[in-house]
Scaffold this motif. Structure first.
Motif, PDB file in Angstrom:
ATOM      1  N   LYS A 139      24.976  44.391  11.964  1.00 22.79           N
ATOM      2  CA  LYS A 139      25.023  42.739  11.305  1.00 22.79           C
ATOM      3  C   LYS A 139      23.694  42.339  10.698  1.00 22.79           C
ATOM      4  CE  LYS A 139      26.597  38.113  12.554  1.00 22.79           C
ATOM      5  NZ  LYS A 139      27.343  37.418  13.353  1.00 22.79           N
ATOM      6  N   LYS A 140      22.635  42.711  11.578  1.00 19.15           N
ATOM      7  CA  LYS A 140      21.254  42.045  11.114  1.00 19.15           C
ATOM      8  C   LYS A 140      20.728  43.037  10.070  1.00 19.15           C
ATOM      9  CE  LYS A 140      20.591  40.747  16.179  1.00 19.15           C
ATOM     10  NZ  LYS A 140      19.763  40.985  17.563  1.00 19.15           N
ATOM     11  N   LEU A 141      21.025  43.846   9.908  1.00 20.20           N
ATOM     12  CA  LEU A 141      20.337  44.797   8.570  1.00 20.20           C
ATOM     13  C   LEU A 141      20.665  44.283   7.405  1.00 20.20           C
ATOM     14  CD1 LEU A 141      20.808  48.628   9.870  1.00 20.20           C
ATOM     15  CD2 LEU A 141      18.845  47.034   9.984  1.00 20.20           C
ATOM     16  N   GLU A 142      19.814  44.152   6.465  1.00 26.14           N
ATOM     17  CA  GLU A 142      19.918  43.595   5.206  1.00 26.14           C
ATOM     18  C   GLU A 142      20.111  44.961   4.183  1.00 26.14           C
ATOM     19  OE1 GLU A 142      17.094  40.934   3.926  1.00 26.14           O
ATOM     20  OE2 GLU A 142      17.589  39.537   5.400  1.00 26.14           O
ATOM     21  N   ILE A 143      21.402  45.593   3.690  1.00 25.61           N
ATOM     22  CA  ILE A 143      21.674  46.608   3.064  1.00 25.61           C
ATOM     23  C   ILE A 143      22.394  46.089   1.777  1.00 25.61           C
ATOM     24  CG2 ILE A 143      22.601  48.941   3.075  1.00 25.61           C
ATOM     25  CD1 ILE A 143      22.335  48.918   6.169  1.00 25.61           C
ATOM     26  N   ASP A 144      21.974  46.723   0.615  1.00 23.10           N
ATOM     27  CA  ASP A 144      22.694  46.359  -0.372  1.00 23.10           C
ATOM     28  C   ASP A 144      23.987  46.850  -0.380  1.00 23.10           C
ATOM     29  OD1 ASP A 144      20.513  45.346  -1.608  1.00 23.10           O
ATOM     30  OD2 ASP A 144      19.758  47.091  -2.757  1.00 23.10           O
ATOM     31  N   ASN A 145      25.150  46.199  -0.837  1.00 25.76           N
ATOM     32  CA  ASN A 145      26.569  46.502  -0.831  1.00 25.76           C
ATOM     33  C   ASN A 145      27.079  46.966   0.602  1.00 25.76           C
ATOM     34  OD1 ASN A 145      26.822  46.198  -3.632  1.00 25.76           O
ATOM     35  ND2 ASN A 145      25.786  48.017  -3.919  1.00 25.76           N
ATOM     36  N   LYS A 146      26.530  46.520   1.722  1.00 23.71           N
ATOM     37  CA  LYS A 146      26.909  46.888   2.877  1.00 23.71           C
ATOM     38  C   LYS A 146      28.224  46.676   3.398  1.00 23.71           C
ATOM     39  CE  LYS A 146      25.262  44.413   6.519  1.00 23.71           C
ATOM     40  NZ  LYS A 146      24.502  43.994   7.678  1.00 23.71           N
ATOM     41  N   GLN A 147      28.663  47.931   3.825  1.00 28.68           N
ATOM     42  CA  GLN A 147      30.197  47.945   4.299  1.00 28.68           C
ATOM     43  C   GLN A 147      30.074  48.084   6.023  1.00 28.68           C
ATOM     44  OE1 GLN A 147      32.829  47.680   2.483  1.00 28.68           O
ATOM     45  NE2 GLN A 147      31.286  47.394   0.764  1.00 28.68           N
ATOM     46  N   PRO A 148      31.286  47.791   6.491  1.00 24.25           N
ATOM     47  CA  PRO A 148      31.117  47.909   8.083  1.00 24.25           C
ATOM     48  C   PRO A 148      30.774  49.434   8.247  1.00 24.25           C
ATOM     49  CG  PRO A 148      33.106  46.671   7.516  1.00 24.25           C
ATOM     50  CD  PRO A 148      32.553  47.144   6.118  1.00 24.25           C
ATOM     51  N   LEU A 149      29.975  49.510   9.497  1.00 19.14           N
ATOM     52  CA  LEU A 149      29.541  50.926   9.819  1.00 19.14           C
ATOM     53  C   LEU A 149      30.886  51.751  10.393  1.00 19.14           C
ATOM     54  CD1 LEU A 149      27.254  52.868  10.469  1.00 19.14           C
ATOM     55  CD2 LEU A 149      27.162  51.697  12.933  1.00 19.14           C
ATOM     56  N   ARG A 150      30.733  52.809   9.906  1.00 19.11           N
ATOM     57  CA  ARG A 150      32.110  53.590  10.448  1.00 19.11           C
ATOM     58  C   ARG A 150      31.600  54.479  11.915  1.00 19.11           C
ATOM     59  NH1 ARG A 150      35.256  56.061   6.111  1.00 19.11           N
ATOM     60  NH2 ARG A 150      34.830  55.038   4.021  1.00 19.11           N
ATOM     61  N   VAL A 151      32.626  54.564  12.828  1.00 19.00           N
ATOM     62  CA  VAL A 151      32.314  55.034  14.007  1.00 19.00           C
ATOM     63  C   VAL A 151      33.532  55.750  14.460  1.00 19.00           C
ATOM     64  CG1 VAL A 151      30.809  53.393  14.652  1.00 19.00           C
ATOM     65  CG2 VAL A 151      32.970  52.989  15.365  1.00 19.00           C
ATOM     66  N   LEU A 152      33.466  56.755  15.301  1.00 15.58           N
ATOM     67  CA  LEU A 152      34.479  57.342  16.156  1.00 15.58           C
ATOM     68  C   LEU A 152      34.315  57.219  17.615  1.00 15.58           C
ATOM     69  CD1 LEU A 152      34.656  61.065  14.253  1.00 15.58           C
ATOM     70  CD2 LEU A 152      35.962  58.954  13.662  1.00 15.58           C
ATOM     71  N   ILE A 153      35.303  57.248  18.339  1.00 19.64           N
ATOM     72  CA  ILE A 153      35.230  57.103  19.821  1.00 19.64           C
ATOM     73  C   ILE A 153      35.422  58.406  20.310  1.00 19.64           C
ATOM     74  CG2 ILE A 153      36.626  56.279  21.634  1.00 19.64           C
ATOM     75  CD1 ILE A 153      37.882  54.132  19.944  1.00 19.64           C
ATOM     76  N   GLN A 154      34.383  58.684  21.026  1.00 20.39           N
ATOM     77  CA  GLN A 154      34.072  60.029  21.440  1.00 20.39           C
ATOM     78  C   GLN A 154      34.958  59.900  22.938  1.00 20.39           C
ATOM     79  OE1 GLN A 154      30.192  61.550  22.653  1.00 20.39           O
ATOM     80  NE2 GLN A 154      30.983  63.497  23.140  1.00 20.39           N
ATOM     81  N   ILE A 155      35.629  61.071  23.210  1.00 22.56           N
ATOM     82  CA  ILE A 155      36.598  61.173  24.301  1.00 22.56           C
ATOM     83  C   ILE A 155      36.279  62.629  25.119  1.00 22.56           C
ATOM     84  CG2 ILE A 155      38.860  61.215  25.090  1.00 22.56           C
ATOM     85  CD1 ILE A 155      39.652  60.077  22.642  1.00 22.56           C
TER      86      ILE A 155
END
Length: 255
Positions: free
Chosen positions: A129-145
């Motif tokens: 949320k704090k990063l200033e990035i051009d055309n920023k989209q939500p960060l993609r993540v996977l849940i490790q099981i």
């Protein structure tokens, strides 16, 4: 600079062979199995920049790294920035909370595959949320099981996965939870039946899909490596992580 090692390895040929095997395994998947088409993450840990560029030059875009500092060095390397502008980096190693900011600031970070606690998810959400990035989209993540229950493996318990998925999906607006991932135990004997780690992860996949009425392609499944990716695809994997079959067996890193 990461030096070239194992110069006799034909990365392009290795990559093309793996892609053919992925397609063949996908064709063997039961037609009634609901899962998206698989794609390849080329695991380039300990491998030199030249090998990554070779793979990129024939169309490979997704690359996986296990170690924070190695990803820092490679993703910012002048040749990678120049010759691989559309590279997509996947972090597939254990991520400590104090290393989150180092990872998120890197160019072309695409997917963090190893989120296994609410604390780490919250940290990623707040830091992104704090990063200033051009055309920023939500960060993609996977849940490790941790499907194998091994103490040496990271990952949340299978019966806790849907809770963590719910927490990220409903509370962390700066993250996009794309699915689930496992490493699993090595060396399963397939003469004894299906890999229980794969069976376990697909069960979690079905549970999450059912909870939110999601289409198969909306929940990625990252499982399968060089020695078992075809078996993983046949039971539903949509992301396979292959290194040694493309780049050769790992050698000690020379920096």
């Amino acid at each position: 600079m990461i030096k070239r090692v194992m110069a006799d390895i034909d990365v392009k040929a290795g990559l093309q062979q793996i892609l053919k095997r992925i397609d063949a395994a996908y064709e063997q998947r039961p037609k009634d199995l609901e899962a998206g088409k698989p794609f390849l993450v080329a695991v380039s840990k300990t491998k030199p920049i030249e090998m990554i560029i070779d793979a990129y030059s024939v169309g490979q875009r997704h690359f996986g790294e296990n170690y924070v500092q190695e990803l820092v060095d490679k993703s910012q390397h002048p040749e990678i920035l120049q010759k691989c502008p559309d590279i997509k980096w996947h972090f597939i190693g254990h991520l400590q909370n104090n290393k989150v900011n180092k990872i998120l600031k890197l160019p072309n970070i695409h997917l963090i595959q190893t989120v296994d606690t609410e604390k780490l998810a919250n940290n990623l959400n707040n830091s992104w949320k704090k990063l200033e990035i051009d055309n920023k989209q939500p960060l993609r993540v996977l849940i490790q099981i941790n499907t194998s229950g091994e103490d040496a493996k990271n990952g949340i318990e299978p019966n806790e996965a849907s809770r963590l998925y719910k927490h990220i999906r409903e509370n962390l607006t700066n993250l996009r939870v794309d699915g689930v991932m496992t490493i699993g135990a090595f060396g399963h004997d397939y003469t004894k039946g299906p890999n229980p780690d794969f069976v376990c992860l697909m069960k979690v996949h079905r549970q999450i899909r059912g909870d939110y009425q999601l289409k198969p392609e909306e929940v990625q499944v990252s499982m399968g490596m060089s020695d078992d990716f075809e078996k993983a695809i046949e039971v539903g994997s949509t992301i396979v992580r292959v290194g040694s079959s493309i780049f050769g067996h790992r050698a000690k890193q020379s920096i």
